[in-house]
Design a protein around this motif. Structure first.
Motif, PDB file in Angstrom:
ATOM      1  N   UNK A   3       0.815  -1.204   0.000  1.00  0.00           N
ATOM      2  CA  UNK A   3       0.000   0.000   0.000  1.00  0.00           C
ATOM      3  C   UNK A   3       0.853   1.260   0.000  1.00  0.00           C
ATOM      4  N   UNK A   4       1.962   1.231   0.766  1.00  0.00           N
ATOM      5  CA  UNK A   4       2.778   2.438   0.837  1.00  0.00           C
ATOM      6  C   UNK A   4       3.428   2.774  -0.504  1.00  0.00           C
ATOM      7  N   UNK A   5       3.582   1.777  -1.369  1.00  0.00           N
ATOM      8  CA  UNK A   5       4.236   2.015  -2.647  1.00  0.00           C
ATOM      9  C   UNK A   5       3.342   2.702  -3.661  1.00  0.00           C
ATOM     10  N   UNK A   6       2.010   2.640  -3.463  1.00  0.00           N
ATOM     11  CA  UNK A   6       1.132   3.258  -4.436  1.00  0.00           C
ATOM     12  C   UNK A   6       0.734   4.665  -4.009  1.00  0.00           C
ATOM     13  N   UNK A   7       1.181   5.104  -2.856  1.00  0.00           N
ATOM     14  CA  UNK A   7       0.917   6.474  -2.449  1.00  0.00           C
ATOM     15  C   UNK A   7       1.926   7.392  -3.126  1.00  0.00           C
ATOM     16  N   UNK A   8       1.423   8.444  -3.739  1.00  0.00           N
ATOM     17  CA  UNK A   8       2.270   9.313  -4.538  1.00  0.00           C
ATOM     18  C   UNK A   8       2.381  10.681  -3.910  1.00  0.00           C
ATOM     19  N   UNK A   9       3.443  11.387  -4.286  1.00  0.00           N
ATOM     20  CA  UNK A   9       3.606  12.767  -3.849  1.00  0.00           C
ATOM     21  C   UNK A   9       2.933  13.720  -4.830  1.00  0.00           C
ATOM     22  N   UNK A  73      -5.493   2.056  -4.426  1.00  0.00           N
ATOM     23  CA  UNK A  73      -5.313   2.466  -5.820  1.00  0.00           C
ATOM     24  C   UNK A  73      -6.611   3.061  -6.357  1.00  0.00           C
ATOM     25  N   UNK A  74      -7.732   2.386  -6.106  1.00  0.00           N
ATOM     26  CA  UNK A  74      -9.033   2.875  -6.564  1.00  0.00           C
ATOM     27  C   UNK A  74      -9.340   4.260  -5.987  1.00  0.00           C
ATOM     28  N   UNK A  75      -9.006   4.449  -4.715  1.00  0.00           N
ATOM     29  CA  UNK A  75      -9.307   5.711  -4.045  1.00  0.00           C
ATOM     30  C   UNK A  75      -8.228   6.770  -4.242  1.00  0.00           C
ATOM     31  N   UNK A  76      -7.081   6.370  -4.798  1.00  0.00           N
ATOM     32  CA  UNK A  76      -5.957   7.294  -4.893  1.00  0.00           C
ATOM     33  C   UNK A  76      -5.943   8.173  -6.123  1.00  0.00           C
ATOM     34  N   UNK A  77      -6.807   7.869  -7.094  1.00  0.00           N
ATOM     35  CA  UNK A  77      -6.848   8.672  -8.308  1.00  0.00           C
ATOM     36  C   UNK A  77      -7.755   9.875  -8.147  1.00  0.00           C
ATOM     37  N   UNK A  78      -8.045  10.520  -9.269  1.00  0.00           N
ATOM     38  CA  UNK A  78      -8.942  11.669  -9.244  1.00  0.00           C
ATOM     39  C   UNK A  78     -10.342  11.236  -8.839  1.00  0.00           C
ATOM     40  N   UNK A  79     -10.803  10.136  -9.428  1.00  0.00           N
ATOM     41  CA  UNK A  79     -12.116   9.599  -9.068  1.00  0.00           C
ATOM     42  C   UNK A  79     -12.256   8.187  -9.614  1.00  0.00           C
ATOM     43  N   UNK A  80     -13.244   7.470  -9.078  1.00  0.00           N
ATOM     44  CA  UNK A  80     -13.611   6.142  -9.562  1.00  0.00           C
ATOM     45  C   UNK A  80     -15.057   6.251 -10.032  1.00  0.00           C
ATOM     46  N   UNK A  81     -15.282   6.159 -11.333  1.00  0.00           N
ATOM     47  CA  UNK A  81     -16.621   6.391 -11.869  1.00  0.00           C
ATOM     48  C   UNK A  81     -17.424   5.093 -11.890  1.00  0.00           C
ATOM     49  N   UNK A  82     -18.762   5.182 -11.761  1.00  0.00           N
ATOM     50  CA  UNK A  82     -19.615   3.993 -11.659  1.00  0.00           C
ATOM     51  C   UNK A  82     -19.916   3.356 -13.009  1.00  0.00           C
ATOM     52  N   UNK A  83     -18.990   2.522 -13.476  1.00  0.00           N
ATOM     53  CA  UNK A  83     -19.190   1.810 -14.730  1.00  0.00           C
ATOM     54  C   UNK A  83     -20.274   0.744 -14.581  1.00  0.00           C
ATOM     55  N   UNK A 193      -1.693   4.173 -11.120  1.00  0.00           N
ATOM     56  CA  UNK A 193      -1.252   4.668  -9.811  1.00  0.00           C
ATOM     57  C   UNK A 193       0.262   4.815  -9.766  1.00  0.00           C
ATOM     58  N   UNK A 194       0.955   3.864 -10.361  1.00  0.00           N
ATOM     59  CA  UNK A 194       2.417   3.911 -10.377  1.00  0.00           C
ATOM     60  C   UNK A 194       2.950   5.061 -11.242  1.00  0.00           C
ATOM     61  N   UNK A 195       2.137   5.519 -12.193  1.00  0.00           N
ATOM     62  CA  UNK A 195       2.573   6.569 -13.111  1.00  0.00           C
ATOM     63  C   UNK A 195       1.872   7.905 -12.842  1.00  0.00           C
TER      64      UNK A 195
END
Length: 262
Positions: A3-9, A73-83, A193-195
């Motif tokens: 989990x700590x690896x997918x947290x970005x600055x 990862x799902x929560x770390x982006x701008x948003x997760x849209x309801x597909x 998330x990695x990028x």
């Protein structure tokens, strides 16, 4: 992935808290509809490049519920849209009356329609060389004036650090507005998330979207889409691969989200 690896600055230029969300099984699903999303992207595109949007469904939500790192990862982006239709149905029952199903392929189509007018540039990362070639042909035929900045089919193995660095440089050289990622879940979300903050374009993980627009596979009829039955149509197309997944995830989603209220 820890989990700590997918947290970005990565520092956003927009206030993510202004995006309405409904927490479903730990995932903050954007409580939005297509019109809201298109307007938001249009008004904020220059400020949200470098970030990513997850296209979330029952499968990714249940996977997130069982995997804390993937949930981050799902929560770390701008948003997760309801597909997935069940996500928007649960959201409406929880008081988000404007929440509606917002699929990745539909979002692609809406953006493709206005791309020539807006002069949007598109990069496609994922799938096979054959599919990418078909995709380019179909997009140019169906959306005259669309600007395809680049395409790349990555190898089916982990990339070396040097290879990854070169890919980032090559993508950014094309100056894309949208970077469509077609690696399938959960691989595409982890890649984004990695990028995060490294790619100079808005990343969107769209799964089978490449195959739809390459016309390798067909989407469900509109009546099935509107009735939240697109999953059944996909199951009929690929029963061997999808039956076990749907049985596992759908039953867990019904129990946890619909009955237990998670």
């Amino acid at each position: 992935m820890k989990e700590e690896n997918i947290k970005s600055e990565y520092q956003r230029k927009v206030d993510k808290s202004l995006i309405p969300t409904c927490n479903i099984m730990g995932v903050n699903i954007a409580a939005i509809n297509m019109n809201w999303l298109l307007k938001y992207i249009d008004e904020n595109l220059s400020d949200i490049k470098g970030d990513y949007i997850c296209v979330s469904n029952v499968h990714t939500t249940v996977t997130s519920y069982e995997d804390a790192a993937y949930c981050a990862v799902q929560n770390g982006g701008l948003m997760a849209i309801p597909d997935g239709g069940p996500l928007s149905s649960v959201g409406r029952k929880r008081g988000y009356s404007d929440m509606d199903r917002t699929t990745g392929p539909s979002l692609m189509g809406e953006i493709f329609k206005i791309s020539a007018e807006k002069e949007y540039r598109h990069y496609f990362y994922g799938s096979t060389e054959e599919t990418l070639k078909l995709l380019e042909e179909k997009l140019q035929a169906n959306y005259p004036g669309i600007q395809i900045a680049g395409m790349y089919s990555p190898p089916f193995r982990p990339l070396t650090e040097e290879e990854d660095k070169n890919i980032i440089e090559n993508i950014n050289k094309t100056k894309p507005d949208f970077v469509w990622i077609g690696l399938g879940a959960p691989k595409q979300e982890k890649w984004m998330a990695e990028h995060q903050g490294k790619i100079d374009g808005l990343m969107l993980g769209v799964g089978a979207g490449f195959d739809y627009y390459a016309e390798n596979i067909k989407r469900a009829p509109m009546w099935m889409q509107k009735s939240n039955l697109e999953w059944l149509y996909r199951l009929m197309q690929d029963p061997k691969r999808l039956f076990k997944r749907y049985f596992h995830t759908n039953t867990k989603f019904i129990w946890n989200a619909m009955i237990r209220g998670k």
